[in-house]
Motif scaffolding. Structure first.
Motif, PDB file in Angstrom:
ATOM      1  N   UNK A  19       0.818  -1.215   0.000  1.00 25.97           N
ATOM      2  CA  UNK A  19       0.000   0.000   0.000  1.00 25.97           C
ATOM      3  C   UNK A  19       0.851   1.263   0.000  1.00 25.97           C
ATOM      4  N   UNK A  20       2.017   1.194   0.607  1.00 20.36           N
ATOM      5  CA  UNK A  20       2.937   2.337   0.539  1.00 20.36           C
ATOM      6  C   UNK A  20       3.607   2.413  -0.828  1.00 20.36           C
ATOM      7  N   UNK A  21       3.832   1.264  -1.446  1.00 19.91           N
ATOM      8  CA  UNK A  21       4.514   1.217  -2.736  1.00 19.91           C
ATOM      9  C   UNK A  21       3.680   1.761  -3.878  1.00 19.91           C
ATOM     10  N   UNK A  22       2.388   1.464  -3.887  1.00 23.59           N
ATOM     11  CA  UNK A  22       1.483   2.025  -4.893  1.00 23.59           C
ATOM     12  C   UNK A  22       0.043   1.901  -4.393  1.00 23.59           C
ATOM     13  N   UNK A  23      -0.456   2.940  -3.716  1.00 27.84           N
ATOM     14  CA  UNK A  23      -1.810   2.891  -3.180  1.00 27.84           C
ATOM     15  C   UNK A  23      -2.899   2.907  -4.245  1.00 27.84           C
ATOM     16  N   UNK A  24      -2.550   3.200  -5.494  1.00 24.67           N
ATOM     17  CA  UNK A  24      -3.549   3.100  -6.567  1.00 24.67           C
ATOM     18  C   UNK A  24      -3.827   1.641  -6.909  1.00 24.67           C
ATOM     19  N   UNK A  25      -2.806   0.797  -6.821  1.00 27.32           N
ATOM     20  CA  UNK A  25      -2.971  -0.635  -7.096  1.00 27.32           C
ATOM     21  C   UNK A  25      -3.463  -1.363  -5.853  1.00 27.32           C
ATOM     22  N   UNK A  26      -2.884  -1.057  -4.699  1.00 24.44           N
ATOM     23  CA  UNK A  26      -3.173  -1.763  -3.447  1.00 24.44           C
ATOM     24  C   UNK A  26      -3.862  -0.813  -2.477  1.00 24.44           C
ATOM     25  N   UNK A  27      -5.141  -1.051  -2.198  1.00 25.47           N
ATOM     26  CA  UNK A  27      -5.909  -0.197  -1.285  1.00 25.47           C
ATOM     27  C   UNK A  27      -6.794  -1.104  -0.431  1.00 25.47           C
ATOM     28  N   UNK A  28      -6.437  -1.236   0.838  1.00 23.34           N
ATOM     29  CA  UNK A  28      -7.128  -2.199   1.698  1.00 23.34           C
ATOM     30  C   UNK A  28      -8.583  -1.848   1.977  1.00 23.34           C
ATOM     31  N   UNK A  29      -8.992  -0.622   1.842  1.00 22.67           N
ATOM     32  CA  UNK A  29     -10.363  -0.236   2.121  1.00 22.67           C
ATOM     33  C   UNK A  29     -11.310  -0.392   0.937  1.00 22.67           C
ATOM     34  N   UNK A  30     -10.857  -1.013  -0.117  1.00 22.16           N
ATOM     35  CA  UNK A  30     -11.631  -1.108  -1.356  1.00 22.16           C
ATOM     36  C   UNK A  30     -11.828  -2.582  -1.709  1.00 22.16           C
ATOM     37  N   UNK A  31     -12.872  -2.868  -2.461  1.00 23.28           N
ATOM     38  CA  UNK A  31     -13.121  -4.218  -2.988  1.00 23.28           C
ATOM     39  C   UNK A  31     -13.181  -4.151  -4.497  1.00 23.28           C
ATOM     40  N   UNK A  32     -12.380  -4.844  -5.277  1.00 22.46           N
ATOM     41  CA  UNK A  32     -11.256  -5.623  -4.779  1.00 22.46           C
ATOM     42  C   UNK A  32     -10.126  -4.715  -4.305  1.00 22.46           C
ATOM     43  N   UNK A  33      -9.337  -5.209  -3.390  1.00 24.03           N
ATOM     44  CA  UNK A  33      -8.295  -4.350  -2.815  1.00 24.03           C
ATOM     45  C   UNK A  33      -7.064  -4.265  -3.711  1.00 24.03           C
ATOM     46  N   UNK A  34      -6.943  -5.175  -4.683  1.00 26.20           N
ATOM     47  CA  UNK A  34      -5.846  -5.117  -5.649  1.00 26.20           C
ATOM     48  C   UNK A  34      -6.440  -4.916  -7.038  1.00 26.20           C
ATOM     49  N   UNK A  35      -6.022  -3.838  -7.712  1.00 27.50           N
ATOM     50  CA  UNK A  35      -6.428  -3.584  -9.099  1.00 27.50           C
ATOM     51  C   UNK A  35      -5.139  -3.385  -9.908  1.00 27.50           C
ATOM     52  N   UNK A  36      -4.636  -4.464 -10.542  1.00 29.40           N
ATOM     53  CA  UNK A  36      -3.356  -4.377 -11.250  1.00 29.40           C
ATOM     54  C   UNK A  36      -3.293  -3.281 -12.313  1.00 29.40           C
ATOM     55  N   UNK A  37      -4.397  -2.986 -12.973  1.00 29.00           N
ATOM     56  CA  UNK A  37      -4.393  -2.005 -14.055  1.00 29.00           C
ATOM     57  C   UNK A  37      -4.400  -0.554 -13.575  1.00 29.00           C
ATOM     58  N   UNK A  38      -4.372  -0.322 -12.265  1.00 27.49           N
ATOM     59  CA  UNK A  38      -4.295   1.047 -11.742  1.00 27.49           C
ATOM     60  C   UNK A  38      -2.856   1.562 -11.704  1.00 27.49           C
ATOM     61  N   UNK A  39      -1.950   0.846 -12.329  1.00 30.73           N
ATOM     62  CA  UNK A  39      -0.552   1.250 -12.437  1.00 30.73           C
ATOM     63  C   UNK A  39       0.083   0.442 -13.547  1.00 30.73           C
ATOM     64  N   UNK A  40       1.339   0.719 -13.826  1.00 35.19           N
ATOM     65  CA  UNK A  40       2.031  -0.031 -14.869  1.00 35.19           C
ATOM     66  C   UNK A  40       2.386  -1.427 -14.362  1.00 35.19           C
ATOM     67  N   UNK A  41       2.499  -2.358 -15.296  1.00 33.62           N
ATOM     68  CA  UNK A  41       2.906  -3.722 -14.945  1.00 33.62           C
ATOM     69  C   UNK A  41       4.298  -3.713 -14.324  1.00 33.62           C
ATOM     70  N   UNK A  42       5.170  -2.838 -14.817  1.00 33.11           N
ATOM     71  CA  UNK A  42       6.529  -2.746 -14.279  1.00 33.11           C
ATOM     72  C   UNK A  42       6.507  -2.308 -12.815  1.00 33.11           C
TER      73      UNK A  42
END
Length: 89
Positions: A45-68
């Motif tokens: 969540x510190x690394x990329x809160x757009x991809x990883x957000x614990x208060x959201x469902x789903x909490x991981x959205x890979x396309x909210x950032x680059x694959x790299x």
């Protein structure tokens, strides 16, 4: 920790799902998460809160950032609870 390996072996979807990981699908990368391994350090969540957000469902959205960037953040997971599989073009 290498987010695309377990014990030096390249991960597969079948391997990860058999070990209890849940898949979060993206266009260029799939991210896998195992809640039973997670140490809740918070690098994701510190690394990329757009991809990883614990208060959201789903909490991981890979396309909210680059694959790299997603792969980089997953590699910072100290517990191995996060893994990834990059997709080929």
């Amino acid at each position: 920790m290498k987010g695309n390996q377990i014990n030096g072996e390249a991960v597969t979807a079948e391997m990860l799902e058999a070990k209890g990981y849940k898949r979060y699908r993206g266009e260029g990368i799939d991210i896998y998460y195992n809640k039973d391994i997670c140490a809740h350090i918070g690098n994701c969540v510190r690394g990329n809160p757009d991809i990883f957000e614990v208060g959201r469902r789903p909490w991981i959205i890979p396309d909210n950032g680059s694959a790299e960037n997603a792969a980089y953040v997953v590699d910072t997971c100290p517990s191995g609870a996060l893994k990834f599989i990059r997709k080929e073009d």
